[in-house]
Scaffold this motif. Structure first.
Motif, short mmCIF file in Angstrom:
data_model
loop_
_atom_site.label_atom_id
_atom_site.label_comp_id
_atom_site.label_asym_id
_atom_site.label_seq_id
_atom_site.Cartn_x
_atom_site.Cartn_y
_atom_site.Cartn_z
N THR A 162 0.80 -1.22 0.00
CA THR A 162 0.00 0.00 0.00
C THR A 162 0.83 1.27 0.00
OG1 THR A 162 -0.18 -0.22 2.40
CG2 THR A 162 -1.99 -1.09 1.08
N LYS B 274 -7.04 -7.58 -9.12
CA LYS B 274 -7.90 -6.95 -8.12
C LYS B 274 -7.06 -6.18 -7.10
CE LYS B 274 -11.64 -10.39 -8.22
NZ LYS B 274 -12.31 -11.47 -7.43
N GLY C 43 -5.88 -2.45 -7.41
CA GLY C 43 -6.75 -1.35 -6.98
C GLY C 43 -6.53 -0.92 -5.54
N GLU C 44 -5.81 -1.73 -4.76
CA GLU C 44 -5.52 -1.38 -3.36
C GLU C 44 -4.34 -0.42 -3.25
OE1 GLU C 44 -7.51 -2.45 -0.89
OE2 GLU C 44 -8.69 -3.39 -2.50
N THR D 160 -3.45 2.63 -3.52
CA THR D 160 -4.02 3.97 -3.68
C THR D 160 -2.96 5.07 -3.58
OG1 THR D 160 -4.59 3.94 -1.31
CG2 THR D 160 -6.31 3.32 -2.88
N SER E 155 -11.85 -1.57 -13.16
CA SER E 155 -12.26 -1.23 -11.79
C SER E 155 -11.05 -0.88 -10.93
CB SER E 155 -13.03 -2.39 -11.18
OG SER E 155 -13.31 -2.15 -9.81
N SER E 156 -9.98 -1.68 -11.05
CA SER E 156 -8.78 -1.43 -10.25
C SER E 156 -8.14 -0.10 -10.64
CB SER E 156 -7.78 -2.58 -10.44
OG SER E 156 -8.25 -3.76 -9.84
N GLY F 213 -9.56 2.47 -11.86
CA GLY F 213 -10.40 3.58 -11.40
C GLY F 213 -10.23 3.90 -9.94
N LYS F 214 -9.68 2.98 -9.15
CA LYS F 214 -9.49 3.21 -7.71
C LYS F 214 -8.16 3.90 -7.38
CE LYS F 214 -12.13 -0.94 -6.50
NZ LYS F 214 -12.04 -2.33 -5.93
N LEU F 215 -7.30 4.06 -8.37
CA LEU F 215 -5.97 4.63 -8.13
C LEU F 215 -6.07 6.15 -8.07
CD1 LEU F 215 -3.86 2.31 -10.47
CD2 LEU F 215 -4.42 2.02 -8.05
N CYS F 216 -6.51 6.65 -6.92
CA CYS F 216 -6.90 8.05 -6.79
C CYS F 216 -5.72 9.01 -6.87
CB CYS F 216 -7.65 8.26 -5.48
SG CYS F 216 -6.77 7.66 -4.01
N PRO G 227 -8.90 8.05 -13.22
CA PRO G 227 -8.25 8.48 -11.99
C PRO G 227 -8.23 10.01 -11.95
CG PRO G 227 -6.96 6.76 -13.08
CD PRO G 227 -8.04 7.17 -14.03
#
Length: 814
Positions: A570, A589, A592-593, A595, A617-618, A620-623, A647
Motif C-alpha cells: 500500500t 484486483k 486497486g488497493e 491507492t 475497476s482497479s 479507477g481506484k488509483l486516486c 483516476p
C-alpha cells in the motif's frame, strides 16, 4: 562465641564466596556488554559528527523551481561556441570518399563537445547512420562498443561478447553505410587504437569527429593530416560579456554601471572559458547579487585561468568558489554525484531517491522528502553545477549530466573529506581505504585485501561489471547497493552470489542490471527499510509484498511474473511493469488497493485470462495516479480497456498500439501530456483531442488517416505547447486562424516516399501558429528529388510565418 554467631559468620562467608563466584561468572558477559556499549557510543559520536559536518537537517523553506534562464544559458553558450561550425562542416562534407577523421582539441570547459554536437546535428541528415560515443579517462570498452551498436540500431544483445566480437559486429554493421560518429573526450592513444578498429574504410565518405584535450593525440587520430585539427579558442571579451550578463540580468544592457568595472576583472580571470563564466555568473545570480561588495569578493577570490595559467588546478579553484558557497546540505548532495560513472546521463528521480536513501534529506516537519530532494536538485541546476539534458514541457529537468571538470572537483573533494572512495587501481588500494563510507568499485579482475574494513560503508556502486566484489556479509550498515553486471563475462555458468543481500537490514535502495548473471536471495522479507527495488531479471524474491516501506518497484524484464499479494504494497508509488498477461485475477484486483501509486507501467493485450472489467475497476481506484503507460506487445490494446471514470489526478498518459482514439479520453480533464499510437485517425479523433482543456504535450503517431485533409480549427488545442506527429501515409495537415494559440514547438516526421510536390501534402498555414518558436522535420524518402521537393515545400510554408526569421528550423532527411 555462641553457635548462632558462628553460624552467622559462616553464612556470611558462604554468601561472599557465592557472590564472588557469580561475579566471576558474569564478568566476561559484563565486559562484552561494556564493549558493545562503547561501540554504540562511538557510532553515535560518529553519526553526530557527520550530521554536524554535513548538517543534513538544514534546508531552505518552500519548493525551488528550475530557473529557466539556466536553460537559455546553455543554449546561448552553444551559439557562441558554434562560430567554427561552418569551417568544420566544410571539412566533413566534401567530396573525398576515404574515411576522414577531424579532431577538435582544447582545454576542458572550452566547449569541444558542444561544438561537435552542433556539427553532428547539422550534418546527420547527410549520412545513413550516426552515433555519439563518450569515452572518458578510464573507458569500459565493452560497454562503449555495446552503446555504439545500440545507437546504430542493432537490436541483438551482445552483453556477453568478447571485445573482438563486438568490434567485428560494429564493422559488419557499418561496412556498407556512410556513417558520422563522434568520439568524445578521448584521453590516450591506447583507447584510440582499439576504437578505430571498429570503423571500416569503405570509401563511402564516412566521417569521425574526435574531441580531446591533448594535441599530440589529436594529431595521431588525424593520421598526420594536421589541417584536419581545429583548436578551440577562448571566448572574446564581447562573447564573454554576453554569456555572463545574460545569465545574471538577461542582457548586457541590464547591468548597472557600478558593477561593470568589477565584471571586467571577473571576466579577465575567467579567461574566456565558457564553463568558468557559467559557474561564476550562476553563483552571482543565485545570490541575487546586485551589490558591489559581493562582486568584489568573488573577484578577489578568483584565480586567473588565462594565458599560461590555463591549468586544471586553476580551473578547479574557480569551480571551488561555487562549491564553497553551497549550504552544507547541498554540498553533500553535490558530492554524491561522484558515485555515478563518467559521462553518464543521470535521471533526476533516481538521483533524488538515492539522496533520500542515504539520509541527506530531512523527513521532519511533515515535508515530503522526495519533493525536498527535488528542490535540492533544482538549486544545483540553478547554480549550473548540474547541466540539464532532457527537459519536460513544464521546464522540469528529467535527466542531467556533470561536466568532467566539475566531476574532477567532486572526486578531489570526496577524497579530501573521505566522502567517496574510488577503487580503480589495484596497486593503490593498500593505504587508501581508511574507513570508506561510500565505495565506487571500478576494479576489473582485482580483489580487495582481507583486512579492509567494510562495516561503515553506506553506499556501494559497481558500474563496470566487476565480479570480484567484497563479501556482502561485511557491509553491516549498507543503505545503497548498485551493480551493473550486464557486460560481465562468467565461466562455466557461474553466477555472482548476491544472496547475502537479504541480511543487510539497513538497505534502502537495490539496483541491479545483468540479473541473469546473478544469484539473488530467495527471500527478502527482512529488508523492512527498503524503499527502491530495481532489477532487470525475471525472478522476484519472495516476501517482497511484505516490505511496508517499499516506494518503487521496477522490474524491467518482460514478461514480468509478480508473486501473489501485490495488494499488500500500500505504500508503493512507482510500479514498472504490471503485466496483466502473466498475473492472476487476484493480483489484478489487488492493483486497486495501491491507492498511493503515482506512476504505473501496464502491459496488457488480448487474453482470455485477463478480465478487463476487473482491470478497469482497479485502475479507477488509483486516486493518486499521475502517470500511466499502457503497452501491448503483440497486438492492439483491447478496446475494452477504459478509464471511465478516470483516476482524478491523471496528468500523463501513454498508449502504444490502439486501433483509434477512444471516446473515454475526453473525460481526462486534467490530462497534460498524451503520447498515443493509433492505427487509423479520423476527424472525430482529432476533435476529441482538440477539446482536452489542459493538454500541453501531444505526441501522435498513426498509420493512416481516413480523411485526405486534417484541419486544426480555431480555438482547438487551446493549451498545447508541444506537438509531435509521426505518420506513415501522409494526409494534408492545415491550421486555421486561432488554432493552437500557445504552440511553441512543432515536430513532424514525414514519409515522402512516392510523394510529388503538386500533391500539397506538407503542412500549410503554419503562419497561424503565432507562438511558434521551433520547428523540426524529419523526412523519410528514397530519392534526393523527393527530399529536395519536400524540404522546399516545408521551407516555403514556414517563410509565410510573420516571425519566421526568429523560428529555429531543423530539417533532416533519411
Amino acid at each position: 562465641m555462641t553457635s548462632c554467631a558462628k553460624l552467622g559468620r559462616k553464612t556470611k562467608k558462604i554468601g561472599f564466596v557465592h557472590d564472588t563466584i557469580q561475579r566471576l561468572k558474569t564478568s566476561r558477559a559484563r565486559h562484552q556488554i561494556a564493549g558493545q556499549i562503547e561501540e554504540i557510543k562511538k557510532l553515535v559520536r560518529e553519526t553526530s559528527e557527520r550530521r554536524e559536518r554535513y548538517k543534513f537537517d538544514v534546508s531552505r523553506p518552500g519548493n525551488v523551481a528550475v530557473d529557466q534562464r539556466v536553460v537559455a544559458l546553455f543554449e546561448n553558450a552553444a551559439k557562441l561556441v558554434g562560430s567554427p561550425t561552418n569551417e568544420l562542416v566544410s571539412w566533413l562534407n566534401d567530396e573525398e570518399k576515404q574515411l576522414k577523421v577531424v579532431s577538435i582539441v582544447g582545454f576542458g570547459g572550452l566547449g569541444k563537445t558542444t561544438l561537435a554536437n552542433q556539427v553532428y546535428h547539422k550534418l546527420e541528415g547527410e549520412f545513413q547512420c550516426g552515433a555519439f560515443v563518450p569515452v572518458s579517462q578510464k573507458p569500459n570498452m565493452s560497454k562503449l562498443l555495446h552503446s555504439l551498436l545500440t545507437q546504430l540500431g542493432c537490436g541483438q544483445s551482445f552483453h556477453d561478447c568478447e571485445l573482438n566480437v563486438l568490434l567485428d559486429q560494429v564493422r559488419e554493421n557499418l561496412k556498407n553505410k556512410r556513417y558520422l560518429v563522434i568520439i568524445d573526450d578521448l584521453w590516450d592513444v591506447l583507447a584510440w587504437n582499439i576504437i578505430k578498429c571498429a570503423f571500416p574504410e569503405n570509401n563511402l565518405g564516412s566521417r569521425l569527429i574526435v574531441t580531446t584535450r591533448i594535441k599530440t593525440l589529436a594529431e595521431a587520430c588525424c593520421f598526420g593530416h594536421h589541417e584536419h585539427i581545429l583548436e578551440m579558442k577562448p571566448f572574446s571579451e564581447e562573447d564573454s560579456r554576453k554569456l555572463f550578463f545574460g545569465r545574471i540580468f538577461g542582457s548586457v544592457e541590464a547591468c548597472s554601471g557600478q558593477l561593470r568595472d568589477v565584471s571586467v576583472e571577473i571576466l579577465k580571470k575567467c579567461g574566456g572559458l565558457p564553463l568558468a563564466i557559467i559557474s561564476i555568473s550562476s553563483l552571482l545570480a543565485s545570490e541575487s547579487s546586485n551589490q558591489k561588495e559581493r562582486w568584489k569578493h568573488a573577484q578577489s577570490s578568483l584565480v586567473s585561468v588565462s594565458g599560461t595559467n590555463l591549468t586544471l588546478e586553476a580551473m578547479r579553484q574557480i569551480l571551488n568558489l561555487s562549491y564553497k558557497n553551497l549550504p552544507h546540505h547541498l554540498k553533500t548532495c553535490f558530492l554524491y554525484l561522484g558515485m555515478f560513472p563518467e559521462v553518464s546521463e543521470i535521471y533526476r528521480h533516481e538521483l533524488v531517491s538515492l539522496w533520500v536513501a542515504e539520509g541527506f534529506v530531512s523527513k521532519a516537519s511533515g515535508q515530503n522528502p522526495k519533493q525536498t530532494a527535488i528542490s535540492y536538485f533544482n538549486e544545483l541546476v540553478n547554480m549550473s553545477l548540474i547541466q540539464p539534458v532532457q527537459i519536460d514541457m513544464h521546464g522540469s529537468v528529467i535527466t542531467c549530466k556533470v561536466h568532467d571538470m566539475l566531476l574532477d572537483l567532486i572526486l578531489y573533494k570526496s577524497a579530501e573529506e573521505n566522502f567517496i572512495t574510488v577503487l580503480d587501481n589495484p596497486e593503490a588500494i593498500i593505504g587508501q581505504l581508511q574507513k570508506p563510507r561510500r565505495m565506487l568499485f571500478n576494479l576489473d579482475g582485482a580483489t580487495l585485501p582481507r583486512d579492509v574494513s567494510m562495516p561503515q560503508v553506506r553506499s556501494f556502486a559497481n558500474w563496470r561489471g566487476s565480479t570480484n566484489i567484497p563479501s556482502l556479509a561485511e557491509f553491516k550498515y549498507l543503505r545503497v547497493f548498485i551493480a551493473d553486471f550486464s557486460s560481465s563475462s562468467l565461466d562455466d555458468n557461474r553466477k555472482i552470489d548476491l544472496s547475502g543481500l537479504c541480511k543487510l537490514y539497513q538497505l534502502r535502495h537495490i539496483q541491479i542490471e545483468g540479473c541473469d548473471n546473478c544469484q539473488l536471495p530467495t527471500q527478502i522479507r527482512g529488508l523492512q527499510k527498503l524503499e527502491t527495488f530495481d532489477i532487470d531479471g525475471s525472478y522476484i524474491p519472495m516476501g517482497i509484498f511484505h516490505l511496508s516501506c517499499l516506494l518503487s518497484l521496477h522490474i524491467f524484464h518482460l514478461p514480468c511474473l509478480l508473486p501473489e499479494g501485490i495488494g499488500k504494497m500500500t505504500s508503493l508509488q512507482r510500479l514498472r511493469w504490471f503485466d496483466t498477461l502473466h498475473t492472476s485475477i487476484d493480483n489484478i484486483k489487488g492493483l486497486g488497493e495501491l491507492t498511493n501509486l503515482r506512476i504505473l507501467y501496464l502491459r496488457t493485450g488480448f487474453s482470455e485470462d485477463v478480465d478487463m472489467d476487473i482491470l478497469n475497476s482497479s485502475l479507477g481506484k488509483l486516486c493518486n495516479l499521475d502517470s500511466l503507460n499502457v503497452f501491448s506487445p503483440d497486438s492492439w490494446i483491447p478496446e475494452a480497456l477504459t478509464l471511465s471514470p478516470p483516476p482524478p489526478n491523471l496528468t500523463r498518459l501513454s498508449m502504444m498500439r490502439i486501433s483509434w482514439v477512444p471516446n473515454w479520453i475526453a473525460e481526462l480533464r486534467n490530462l497534460q501530456s498524451l503520447h498515443i499510437t493509433v492505427d487509423k485517425l479520423e476527424k472525430v479523433d482529432v476533435g476529441i483531442l482538440a477539446e482536452l482543456p489542459g493538454l500541453i504535450d501531444l505526441e501522435l503517431t498513426f498509420n493512416r488517416a481516413l480523411e485526405e485533409t486534417i484541419v486544426i480549427y480555431g480555438t482547438a488545442f487551446a493549451s498545447l505547447k508541444w506537438l509531435v506527429v509521426y505518420w506513415i501515409i501522409m494526409p494534408h495537415l492545415t491550421f486555421r486562424a486561432g488554432a493552437m494559440p500557445k504552440l511553441q514547438r512543432l515536430s513532424l516526421h514525414l514519409n515522402a516516399r512516392g510523394w510529388k510536390q503538386d500533391e500539397s501534402a506538407t503542412p500549410t498555414s503554419i503562419e497561424h501558429l503565432l507562438a511558434l518558436e521551433r520547428i523540426s522535420v524529419e523526412i523519410g524518402s528514397d530519392t534526393e528529388s523527393e527530399q529536395r521537393s519536400t524540404e522546399s515545400a516545408i521551407r516555403s510554408a514556414i517563410i509565410m510565418h510573420p516571425s519566421h526569421a526568429h523560428i529555429k528550423i531543423d530539417i533532416q532527411c533519411y
